[in-house]
Design an enzyme around this catalytic site. Structure first.
Site, PDB file in Angstrom:
ATOM      1  N   THR A   1       1.266  -1.007  -0.442  1.00 54.29           N
ATOM      2  CA  THR A   1       0.060   0.009   0.201  1.00 54.29           C
ATOM      3  C   THR A   1       1.298   1.078  -0.139  1.00 54.29           C
ATOM      4  O   THR A   1       1.640   0.694   0.313  1.00 54.29           O
ATOM      5  CB  THR A   1      -1.003   0.276   1.143  1.00 54.29           C
ATOM      6  OG1 THR A   1      -0.340  -0.281   2.371  1.00 54.29           O
ATOM      7  CG2 THR A   1      -1.696  -0.846   1.412  1.00 54.29           C
TER       8      THR A   1
ATOM      9  N   ASN B   1       1.227   4.350   0.842  1.00 54.01           N
ATOM     10  CA  ASN B   1       0.438   5.400   2.342  1.00 54.01           C
ATOM     11  C   ASN B   1       0.704   6.891   3.261  1.00 54.01           C
ATOM     12  O   ASN B   1       2.126   7.705   2.737  1.00 54.01           O
ATOM     13  CB  ASN B   1       1.495   5.106   3.199  1.00 54.01           C
ATOM     14  CG  ASN B   1       1.420   5.566   5.549  1.00 54.01           C
ATOM     15  OD1 ASN B   1       0.532   5.391   5.532  1.00 54.01           O
ATOM     16  ND2 ASN B   1       2.311   5.979   6.117  1.00 54.01           N
TER      17      ASN B   1
ATOM     18  N   GLU C   1      -4.371   4.564   3.738  1.00 57.34           N
ATOM     19  CA  GLU C   1      -3.443   4.167   3.002  1.00 57.34           C
ATOM     20  C   GLU C   1      -4.073   3.243   1.958  1.00 57.34           C
ATOM     21  O   GLU C   1      -5.899   3.166   1.797  1.00 57.34           O
ATOM     22  CB  GLU C   1      -3.072   2.489   3.511  1.00 57.34           C
ATOM     23  CG  GLU C   1      -1.843   2.741   4.921  1.00 57.34           C
ATOM     24  CD  GLU C   1      -1.531   1.281   5.788  1.00 57.34           C
ATOM     25  OE1 GLU C   1      -0.677   0.933   4.947  1.00 57.34           O
ATOM     26  OE2 GLU C   1      -2.485   1.133   6.548  1.00 57.34           O
TER      27      GLU C   1
END
Length: 307
Positions: A208, A210, A256
């Site tokens: 992911t 962030n 995220e």
């Protein structure tokens, strides 16, 4: 679009400016109506189309209530105004000195003396100057004296209620994403720089991005959302998570995004995320395997919804 801060007003050389004025802190459909009227008037008469707004938010300077969370960042605001076709954006620094200006001083010194307005366009609830003493009636009276037009735009309504930034914040707070989109005239978007996180998603097979958000956004409820991610002129679909990741006992809220079918490095890039639809609440899973299975379902749902 040219950006002119209040320290640079003296450099402005145009005249007969059609100027929309307001906080425009959401740039929702009601705000767009005011700005589009200034653009229309300018286009019909071959005049400059301009917007005057304020930075920082007045409530950051005036004692009392804290400023509300943002619907758009300064950078988003500038981008939207440019897309709308505004020629000049006058950004008034809101400080104690400006807050102390009386209504006639604001009109004479700034609107007439520096921006040289031909037409001023405001909403019917527009207030300005020291202790909000200025209103649309004073603008019209001064216009009659100094020869500029004043156009007052009645605010739009939706479902028998006035479109306002406060209303949109409340919709977002209660997870009514689609209703907020309807009043905004666009998806609700949050932007920020991609920073290094704990890389938990990568270890689970779902790397992911962030985001460190670029302003104090009005946040929807914690949970997972179907989203569209935009950066460098490109657009991707994504599953976004807003929350604390309770499975891993995080103490700080994070935002995220897992971008589908994407493997490039986004660190330090500015990314904007359109929140499209709520998928599910954040949940504390007993095992990593349960979390992975749920994430797979989230991705499948997002793909089905947005592909």
């Amino acid at each position: 679009m040219q950006i002119i801060t209040s320290k640079e007003y003296n450099k402005y050389r145009k005249s007969n400016t059609c100027l929309a004025i307001g906080a425009f802190d959401g740039l929702h459909k009601g705000h767009q109506l005011i700005i589009n009227e200034a653009i229309k008037e300018a286009s019909e008469n071959n005049y400059p189309a301009a917007v005057l707004s304020f930075h920082p938010h007045p409530l950051e300077i005036i004692p009392g209530n804290p400023p509300p969370p943002s619907i758009v960042s300064r950078r988003q605001k500038i981008s939207i105004l440019q897309e709308m076709g505004v020629d000049y954006y006058f950004e008034q620094e809101f400080n104690q000195e400006f807050a102390a200006l009386r209504a006639e001083e604001f009109i004479n010194e700034i609107l007439i003396g520096k921006i040289r307005i031909n037409t001023v366009v405001v909403g019917d609830d527009f207030r300005f100057a020291h202790k909000n003493e200025g209103n649309v009636e004073i603008l019209k009276e001064m216009g009659s004296l100094h020869g500029y037009q004043t156009k007052i735009i009645s605010q739009l309504h939706a479902s028998d209620d006035r479109i306002s930034s406060t209303r949109i914040r409340n919709l977002l707070k209660h997870g009514k994403i689609k209703k907020a989109k309807k009043l905004l005239g666009r998806p609700y978007q949050m932007c920020g720089k991609v920073v290094h996180g704990k890389k938990i998603g990568r270890k689970l097979g779902f790397p992911t991005a962030n985001l460190k958000l670029e302003t104090n956004y009005a946040l929807p409820p914690e949970g997972v959302y179907a989203a569209q991610v935009k950066f460098d002129g490109r657009e991707y679909i994504a599953a976004a998570n807003l929350g604390y990741n309770p499975t891993f006992n995080n103490q700080d809220i994070s935002f995220e995004v897992y971008i589908l079918d994407f493997e490039d490095d986004l660190y330090d890039k500015r990314v904007c995320v359109d929140i499209i639809e709520f998928i599910r609440d954040e949940k504390d899973f007993n095992t990593k395997e349960e979390l992975i299975a749920q994430m797979e379902q989230d991705v499948l749902y997002t793909r089905k919804l947005l592909c």
